[in-house]
Design a protein around this motif. Sequence first.
Motif, PDB file in Angstrom:
ATOM      1  N   HIS A 110      71.848  73.989  19.855  1.00 44.36           N
ATOM      2  CA  HIS A 110      71.024  75.153  19.524  1.00 44.36           C
ATOM      3  C   HIS A 110      70.735  75.898  20.819  1.00 44.36           C
ATOM      4  CE1 HIS A 110      67.132  77.006  17.690  1.00 44.36           C
ATOM      5  NE2 HIS A 110      68.171  77.817  17.578  1.00 44.36           N
ATOM      6  N   PHE A 111      71.225  77.138  20.885  1.00 47.83           N
ATOM      7  CA  PHE A 111      71.101  77.959  22.083  1.00 47.83           C
ATOM      8  C   PHE A 111      70.270  79.193  21.759  1.00 47.83           C
ATOM      9  CE2 PHE A 111      72.623  81.548  24.648  1.00 47.83           C
ATOM     10  CZ  PHE A 111      72.478  81.044  25.928  1.00 47.83           C
ATOM     11  N   VAL A 112      69.193  79.389  22.533  1.00 43.96           N
ATOM     12  CA  VAL A 112      68.293  80.524  22.321  1.00 43.96           C
ATOM     13  C   VAL A 112      68.125  81.247  23.647  1.00 43.96           C
ATOM     14  CG1 VAL A 112      65.978  81.258  21.638  1.00 43.96           C
ATOM     15  CG2 VAL A 112      67.077  79.340  20.469  1.00 43.96           C
ATOM     16  N   GLN A 113      68.142  82.586  23.584  1.00 43.11           N
ATOM     17  CA  GLN A 113      67.979  83.390  24.788  1.00 43.11           C
ATOM     18  C   GLN A 113      67.035  84.552  24.536  1.00 43.11           C
ATOM     19  OE1 GLN A 113      71.403  85.283  27.087  1.00 43.11           O
ATOM     20  NE2 GLN A 113      70.372  87.007  26.122  1.00 43.11           N
ATOM     21  N   SER A 114      66.278  84.883  25.565  1.00 41.52           N
ATOM     22  CA  SER A 114      65.479  86.104  25.567  1.00 41.52           C
ATOM     23  C   SER A 114      65.521  86.684  26.969  1.00 41.52           C
ATOM     24  CB  SER A 114      64.032  85.836  25.143  1.00 41.52           C
ATOM     25  OG  SER A 114      63.398  84.970  26.075  1.00 41.52           O
ATOM     26  N   ALA A 115      65.235  87.983  27.086  1.00 42.60           N
ATOM     27  CA  ALA A 115      65.261  88.649  28.379  1.00 42.60           C
ATOM     28  C   ALA A 115      64.107  89.633  28.476  1.00 42.60           C
ATOM     29  CB  ALA A 115      66.591  89.360  28.595  1.00 42.60           C
ATOM     30  N   ARG A 116      63.574  89.779  29.680  1.00 48.13           N
ATOM     31  CA  ARG A 116      62.474  90.706  29.940  1.00 48.13           C
ATOM     32  C   ARG A 116      62.827  91.595  31.125  1.00 48.13           C
ATOM     33  NH1 ARG A 116      56.931  87.528  30.424  1.00 48.13           N
ATOM     34  NH2 ARG A 116      56.169  89.685  30.508  1.00 48.13           N
ATOM     35  N   LEU A 117      62.407  92.838  31.051  1.00 44.28           N
ATOM     36  CA  LEU A 117      62.648  93.792  32.122  1.00 44.28           C
ATOM     37  C   LEU A 117      61.583  93.680  33.197  1.00 44.28           C
ATOM     38  CD1 LEU A 117      63.622  96.874  29.949  1.00 44.28           C
ATOM     39  CD2 LEU A 117      65.155  95.488  31.362  1.00 44.28           C
ATOM     40  N   GLY A 118      61.955  94.029  34.410  1.00 47.21           N
ATOM     41  CA  GLY A 118      61.033  94.041  35.537  1.00 47.21           C
ATOM     42  C   GLY A 118      61.608  94.893  36.649  1.00 47.21           C
ATOM     43  N   ALA A 159      69.320  91.648  24.119  1.00 44.96           N
ATOM     44  CA  ALA A 159      69.860  90.475  24.810  1.00 44.96           C
ATOM     45  C   ALA A 159      69.526  89.176  24.095  1.00 44.96           C
ATOM     46  CB  ALA A 159      69.323  90.423  26.237  1.00 44.96           C
ATOM     47  N   ARG A 160      68.957  89.252  22.900  1.00 43.85           N
ATOM     48  CA  ARG A 160      68.571  88.032  22.195  1.00 43.85           C
ATOM     49  C   ARG A 160      69.807  87.291  21.665  1.00 43.85           C
ATOM     50  NH1 ARG A 160      65.167  90.112  17.461  1.00 43.85           N
ATOM     51  NH2 ARG A 160      66.867  91.635  17.538  1.00 43.85           N
ATOM     52  N   VAL A 161      69.705  85.963  21.683  1.00 39.13           N
ATOM     53  CA  VAL A 161      70.726  85.104  21.091  1.00 39.13           C
ATOM     54  C   VAL A 161      70.024  83.943  20.409  1.00 39.13           C
ATOM     55  CG1 VAL A 161      72.712  83.615  21.493  1.00 39.13           C
ATOM     56  CG2 VAL A 161      72.443  85.688  22.853  1.00 39.13           C
ATOM     57  N   ASP A 162      70.513  83.602  19.226  1.00 36.38           N
ATOM     58  CA  ASP A 162      70.029  82.412  18.510  1.00 36.38           C
ATOM     59  C   ASP A 162      71.236  81.797  17.814  1.00 36.38           C
ATOM     60  OD1 ASP A 162      68.825  80.454  17.044  1.00 36.38           O
ATOM     61  OD2 ASP A 162      67.252  81.729  16.204  1.00 36.38           O
ATOM     62  N   LEU A 163      71.875  80.853  18.480  1.00 31.44           N
ATOM     63  CA  LEU A 163      73.122  80.269  17.998  1.00 31.44           C
ATOM     64  C   LEU A 163      72.937  78.787  17.727  1.00 31.44           C
ATOM     65  CD1 LEU A 163      76.229  80.223  17.506  1.00 31.44           C
ATOM     66  CD2 LEU A 163      76.482  79.809  19.958  1.00 31.44           C
ATOM     67  N   GLY A 179      71.446  82.962  14.139  1.00 29.71           N
ATOM     68  CA  GLY A 179      70.100  83.051  13.595  1.00 29.71           C
ATOM     69  C   GLY A 179      69.556  84.459  13.532  1.00 29.71           C
ATOM     70  N   ILE A 180      70.198  85.416  14.212  1.00 27.33           N
ATOM     71  CA  ILE A 180      69.742  86.800  14.199  1.00 27.33           C
ATOM     72  C   ILE A 180      70.555  87.637  13.210  1.00 27.33           C
ATOM     73  CG2 ILE A 180      69.478  88.883  15.610  1.00 27.33           C
ATOM     74  CD1 ILE A 180      69.050  87.049  18.013  1.00 27.33           C
ATOM     75  N   ASP A 181      71.867  87.442  13.206  1.00 30.21           N
ATOM     76  CA  ASP A 181      72.755  88.169  12.292  1.00 30.21           C
ATOM     77  C   ASP A 181      73.583  87.136  11.536  1.00 30.21           C
ATOM     78  OD1 ASP A 181      74.325  89.938  10.956  1.00 30.21           O
ATOM     79  OD2 ASP A 181      75.326  90.769  12.717  1.00 30.21           O
TER      80      ASP A 181
END
Length: 843
Positions: free
Chosen positions: A422-430, A468-472, A511-513
């Motif tokens: 189970h691979f999950v990703q999120s990203a935030r700008l800065g 940039a989200r991923v839910d695999l 998990g997203i699409d």
Amino acid sequence: MNRRTVACTAALPCLLVSTFAQAVDSTSDAPLQEVVVTATPLTGAAIDRAVVPGNVQIATSEDIDRSHAVDLTTFMNRMLGSVYVNDMQENPLQPDLNFRGYTASPLLGTPEGMSVYLDGMRLNQPFGDVVSWDLIPRAAISSMELMPGSNPLFGQNTLGGAVSIQTKDGWSNPGLALQLADGSHSERTAELEFGGHTDSGFSWYLNADKFKDAGWREISPSDASQIFGKLGWKDADTTVTLSAAWAKTDLTGNGLQDPRLLAQDYDSVYTIPDKTANNSKFVELAATHSFGDGLTASGNIYYRGISTASFNGDINDDSVGQSLYQPSAAERAALTANGYSGFPTAGETQDNTPFPKWRCIADVLLVDTGTEPAEKCNGIDTTTSTSQHEAGISGQLTWITGTDALRNTLVGGFSLSESGTHFVQSARLGYLTAQRTVTLIDCPATAVNCDDFVDGTELDDDGTPDDARVDLTGRTSLRSVYLSDVLAVGPLLDLTVSGRYDHTSIRNRDGIDPAAGPGSLTADNSFDHFNPALGATVHMASWIEAYASWSESSRAPSSIELGCDDPDNECRLPNALAGDPPGALKQVVAQTIELGVRGNAGPQLSWSAGVFRSDNRDDILFVTDSVSGLGYFANFGDTRRQGIELSASGMAGPVHVGANFTLLDATYRTAQAIEADGNSANDSGSFDDGNIDISPGDRIPLVPRQVFKTWAQWEVTRQLSLDADVQYTGWSYARGNENNAHQPDGTYFLNPGYSGGYLIANTGIEFRPIEHLKLFLQVDNLFDRHYATASQLGTTSFTAAGNFVSYPFGRVAGQDDQTQVADTFLSPGAPRSFFGGVRYQFW
């Protein structure tokens, strides 16, 4: 010739015991001792070393300890033939181990071509086939073997070789020992091992290891803890062991660097930080039983789980070259309303703000009103979480029949495994600071529209949503059966034949699409392949024998490769995946031919010489288009790795010396067109766009043509010993220069598109003043050479002064010092370091 027994299902090209391994005890002038090689993941089959059609390199725990290497890969890089390392991640526990142009790496996106086993358990992880070297209990290693070739009995991913590791136990390693060491860059280690056994056959072994250092580069600490334990029981016919291990590591690897910044400060880092934290555990039950009359059964059952969290501060590529310096009236109003102050009311300029931030903050505050923070924020922090678990069972039968004149060894086995990821990703700008760290934006409680997550609400540089989200979730099933037969035809000839059938099924769910199709990760794939091998060994005289072998192996694409194989939806590894229709990637098939001779001139001198050729069909490589790692996986057609290997070692009294040399040629064999960022020969003439044409015969990047190593060990007295080793690694093309045609112009394309060859010397001393006490000192990179182990073409996001490139992208008249340029990013090698310690064996 001194014939020795090796545990090996000889059907493969498992190779001759290397000359380094043939002198296990350098303090003795006696004939060479028996060396046992475990040439399959499971033990149980034993054949004479003299019948093996190839060249196996082996090492014992004493060999590894004598080198004082921080981990197994460091030892292999210094002492074993055809091995070299690319430190792409720039962490001592995260190297890319390369052998004959094939790689076993912990980094997603690296084309994996080797399999690694620990006590019969496969260590290549389900998600990407990567190998986390930091999770292998180095201090608990009893022996290791490096077996070249496309050995089918080692199964998936054994395209160019296999590493088989055996751990210690209480029968062979009784006693209590403690070791403490300290060195440069605050490198500290502590090791404790305790083992023993009873007369009734029970045994126990425990090893605990702690490694911690500050790192030689800026902000690059490492912290690793490991515990390994084994319980066992055996009698004359049966051996049963129960092993368990736990490892927790927190590693910072800050990667490649712009050579202009490296020249100013060799310790510098491009962007900060790049952290990986692993938490691993496994348990394994293994057994071997002899039924008599030449029949032996062996098997294992295991479970392992790995949790990985990564945090990567990086350049936001969409922002590079944009005009960031004029916040609008609405943006300035948003900054004021949310409590920000100190921003230039007339707008930012390069002079007053070399690292812009105010328009980034304002656009995040106003994200729901049509602003473009994904274009205006020059920093991005990506967080990933990966959970993997795997359970497997393997079994093997060995049946030896006949006489010495016609002796037959038949081996058959199976392997079943189930794994989930189970691979999950999120990203935030800065925004970037002057130290090239990324500062995130905390949305004030009063902000209505504020959102700094890259979740589809932000717009990129062409006005489209950036997500940039991923839910695999991925599940992989592997079913394998294999058979091997070794036939001795009189005293002159030994014939081997073997084969393995693999069935792999991979089930990915997004998990997203969740709906399958373009843009979704949801897909079902299955791969089948049968891999054979043939070999022969001819005993021409007592001092010389010849061998020949042909072998085939394959590997199926992994979940991450199937989730990142669309050129129109590139991935930022290990941070993003983009879907593609199922079945876009084919499995890789490798075939290897080896020919060689080996021999000795008595027990004090041994030698070997061989040639090999490995051809890959439908090779999978990661196509990058910038130093940040954006790219995609693709089948490249055919590739070839071929070469010559020479080795020799000998003893003269208390001095033991050896050397090995490899001439390696790794090339593409089919024409391809790929995207290439930073390559001056691309068809667009721009930095961030265009393709290059790969022609048959072009050399594969990151593969040196020559690898030479020599070493010496001198037992001065019973209490004092000295050793030294030297490695030369030839130059290699940079990743991104696959067409070998990049040419710098000194203005917009800098540096030559390759990393130069380098020579490194190491030395050590051991002093044993009393029994059971050992003092040691190791000096690595004795002459403090500056060198690079790898390189990659890419466009830099900083000026020569280290400021962020913030003018429009391209060649701007009158502003050349502020435009982006393409460069050959380098992976700098570690400077001279000292490491000393003490070890005491209590009993």
